[in-house]
Design an enzyme around this catalytic site. Structure first.
Site, mmCIF file in Angstrom:
data_model
loop_
_atom_site.group_PDB
_atom_site.id
_atom_site.type_symbol
_atom_site.label_atom_id
_atom_site.label_comp_id
_atom_site.label_asym_id
_atom_site.label_seq_id
_atom_site.Cartn_x
_atom_site.Cartn_y
_atom_site.Cartn_z
ATOM 1 C CB SER A 66 -33.523 -69.148 6.412
ATOM 2 O OG SER A 66 -34.399 -68.237 5.791
ATOM 3 C CE1 TYR A 112 -29.997 -68.965 2.357
ATOM 4 C CE2 TYR A 112 -32.338 -68.447 2.386
ATOM 5 C CZ TYR A 112 -31.093 -68.392 2.978
ATOM 6 O OH TYR A 112 -30.935 -67.779 4.206
HETATM 7 N N1 LIG Z 1 -30.300 -61.589 5.754
HETATM 8 C C1 LIG Z 1 -31.358 -62.355 5.649
HETATM 9 O O1 LIG Z 1 -32.420 -61.949 5.111
HETATM 10 C C2 LIG Z 1 -31.325 -63.743 6.246
HETATM 11 C C3 LIG Z 1 -32.552 -64.376 6.565
HETATM 12 C C4 LIG Z 1 -32.522 -65.656 7.089
HETATM 13 C C5 LIG Z 1 -31.318 -66.296 7.304
HETATM 14 N N2 LIG Z 1 -30.151 -65.675 6.988
HETATM 15 C C6 LIG Z 1 -28.899 -66.407 7.215
HETATM 16 O O2 LIG Z 1 -28.087 -65.637 8.081
HETATM 17 C C7 LIG Z 1 -26.720 -66.002 7.887
HETATM 18 C C8 LIG Z 1 -25.877 -64.745 7.816
HETATM 19 O O3 LIG Z 1 -26.273 -64.006 6.681
HETATM 20 P P1 LIG Z 1 -26.249 -62.396 6.628
HETATM 21 O O4 LIG Z 1 -27.626 -61.957 6.383
HETATM 22 O O5 LIG Z 1 -25.500 -61.868 7.765
HETATM 23 O O6 LIG Z 1 -25.433 -62.211 5.253
HETATM 24 P P2 LIG Z 1 -24.114 -61.377 4.902
HETATM 25 O O7 LIG Z 1 -24.231 -59.998 5.454
HETATM 26 O O8 LIG Z 1 -23.933 -61.567 3.428
HETATM 27 O O9 LIG Z 1 -22.956 -62.125 5.700
HETATM 28 C C9 LIG Z 1 -22.492 -63.397 5.299
HETATM 29 C C10 LIG Z 1 -21.232 -63.742 6.054
HETATM 30 O O10 LIG Z 1 -20.771 -65.021 5.622
HETATM 31 C C11 LIG Z 1 -19.391 -64.928 5.246
HETATM 32 N N3 LIG Z 1 -19.093 -65.868 4.164
HETATM 33 C C12 LIG Z 1 -19.663 -65.912 2.934
HETATM 34 N N4 LIG Z 1 -19.114 -66.893 2.211
HETATM 35 C C13 LIG Z 1 -18.179 -67.485 3.011
HETATM 36 C C14 LIG Z 1 -17.262 -68.546 2.812
HETATM 37 N N5 LIG Z 1 -17.187 -69.208 1.646
HETATM 38 N N6 LIG Z 1 -16.440 -68.904 3.837
HETATM 39 C C15 LIG Z 1 -16.496 -68.226 5.013
HETATM 40 N N7 LIG Z 1 -17.338 -67.214 5.244
HETATM 41 C C16 LIG Z 1 -18.168 -66.840 4.255
HETATM 42 C C17 LIG Z 1 -19.220 -63.470 4.793
HETATM 43 O O11 LIG Z 1 -17.884 -63.009 4.991
HETATM 44 P P3 LIG Z 1 -16.732 -62.932 3.873
HETATM 45 O O12 LIG Z 1 -17.366 -62.394 2.624
HETATM 46 O O13 LIG Z 1 -15.722 -62.029 4.508
HETATM 47 O O14 LIG Z 1 -16.249 -64.341 3.744
HETATM 48 C C18 LIG Z 1 -20.119 -62.752 5.795
HETATM 49 O O15 LIG Z 1 -19.415 -62.516 6.993
HETATM 50 C C19 LIG Z 1 -26.691 -66.871 6.623
HETATM 51 O O16 LIG Z 1 -26.589 -68.222 6.997
HETATM 52 C C20 LIG Z 1 -28.047 -66.599 5.981
HETATM 53 O O17 LIG Z 1 -28.474 -67.679 5.193
HETATM 54 C C21 LIG Z 1 -30.126 -64.409 6.473
#
Ligand SMILES: NC(=O)c1ccc[n+]([C@@H]2O[C@H](COP(=O)([O-])OP(=O)(O)OC[C@H]3O[C@@H](n4cnc5c(N)ncnc54)[C@H](OP(=O)(O)O)[C@@H]3O)[C@@H](O)[C@H]2O)c1
Length: 279
Positions: free
Chosen positions: A149, A162
């Site tokens: 991130s 985080y």
């Molecule tokens: N969105 C942002 O602003 C942003 C910015 C920078 C970086 N990121 C990074 O991008 C990545 C994806 O995030 P996103 O934005 O797509 O968030 P999201 O929509 O909340 O998706 C998170 C995913 O992780 C899975 N997950 C959560 N806890 C888990 C666990 N204990 N075991 C296995 N799977 C798990 C969830 O599926 P289930 O609930 O079905 O397990 C979901 O598929 C993360 O690493 C986040 O830190 C996000």
């Protein structure tokens, strides 16, 4: 700038964690027309099944395997290895995407949420990488894409843990990249800025506030564009990708600004935001 050995997404066999939503589901959508097989990992089976139907409707030849696994529990990684064994899918691409945040001060944080965040963003990512390295190294060319991130470039109040976990992910990725280059495994860290997914709902505490969104207009990019740039950077063998010109410029500024100035700016922003008045 160092480049990894050439890796092509065409015909790849990918393991994608956090594939049930957000960026993970988008990685699956964009890989589907080019990949040979994908193993989709997350906790929610229904969401994985509905993604499988969606992918098959546009890419009927794609082999799609599902793995319901919680990466913060001790049987999370054994479950994934078991599914790979059962299906004989020997991956040449690992996308470590699953991750979560927690908005608010450390002093008021729920210790269980803190632990889950560290276990998922750091421990799960490192141990899954370790577990899959022998398979990845057995191919003429493979790759690892770690979703870090932009927050990892900053000591970020109200997302302190985080931001530190993502700082870890970027650092780990860059070091691993050097270690495994001779095995023809490329490693790329992608560092998105704020991206509209379900992430912010998970990160928000019960009854708590959202994070300060004052820079979002400049930094935010839609998930499909984040993933497009991440995959392009991976294939180009880049070490770190900041999707979008806003995050690219911000990362450059955060790297070269004097640290004292950065801390002063972050303290002012924190005082102004009033995100967690009870901190
Ligand atoms: N969105 C942002 O602003 C942003 C910015 C920078 C970086 N990121 C990074 O991008 C990545 C994806 O995030 P996103 O934005 O797509 O968030 P999201 O929509 O909340 O998706 C998170 C995913 O992780 C899975 N997950 C959560 N806890 C888990 C666990 N204990 N075991 C296995 N799977 C798990 C969830 O599926 P289930 O609930 O079905 O397990 C979901 O598929 C993360 O690493 C986040 O830190 C996000």
């Amino acid at each position: 700038m160092s480049r990894s050995p050439h890796f092509s997404l065409t015909g790849c066999r990918a393991v994608i964690t956090g594939a049930s939503a957000g960026l993970g589901a988008e990685f699956a959508r964009q890989l589907a027309p080019r990949a040979n097989a994908v193993l989709l990992v997350a906790r929610r089976r229904d969401a994985l099944e509905s993604l499988r139907s969606e992918l098959l409707s546009v890419s009927p030849a794609l082999r799609i395997e599902l793995c319901v696994a919680d990466l913060v529990t001790p049987d999370g990684i054994p479950n994934i290895l078991g599914r790979l064994d059962e299906t004989g899918l020997c991956p040449n691409l690992l996308i470590n995407n699953a991750g979560r945040g927690d908005y608010g001060s450390v002093a008021t944080a729920d210790p269980d949420r803190l632990r889950a965040q560290i276990d998922l963003n750091i421990t799960g990512l490192v141990l899954l990488t370790r577990a899959l390295l022998p398979a990845l190294c057995s191919h003429p060319a493979s790759a690892i894409l770690n979703v870090s991130s932009l927050a990892g470039t900053l000591p970020l109040p109200d997302a302190a843990v985080y931001a530190a976990t993502k700082s870890f992910v970027t650092s780990f990725s860059e070091a691993l990249r050097i270690e495994v280059a001779e095995k023809n495994v490329g490693v790329t860290a992608v560092c998105p800025g704020p991206t509209p997914t379900n992430f912010r709902n998970v990160a928000r505490r019960e009854g708590g506030a959202d994070t300060d969104r004052s820079g979002d207009g400049f930094l935010a990019l839609p998930p499909d564009e984040v993933v497009r740039q991440a995959l392009r950077g991976l294939e180009a063998g880049r070490a770190v990708v900041y999707p979008g010109w806003g995050p690219t410029l911000a990362a450059w500024l955060f790297r070269y600004a004097p640290r004292r100035l950065l801390r002063w700016y972050l303290a002012r922003r924190h005082a102004r935001s009033g995100v967690n008045p009870a901190r």
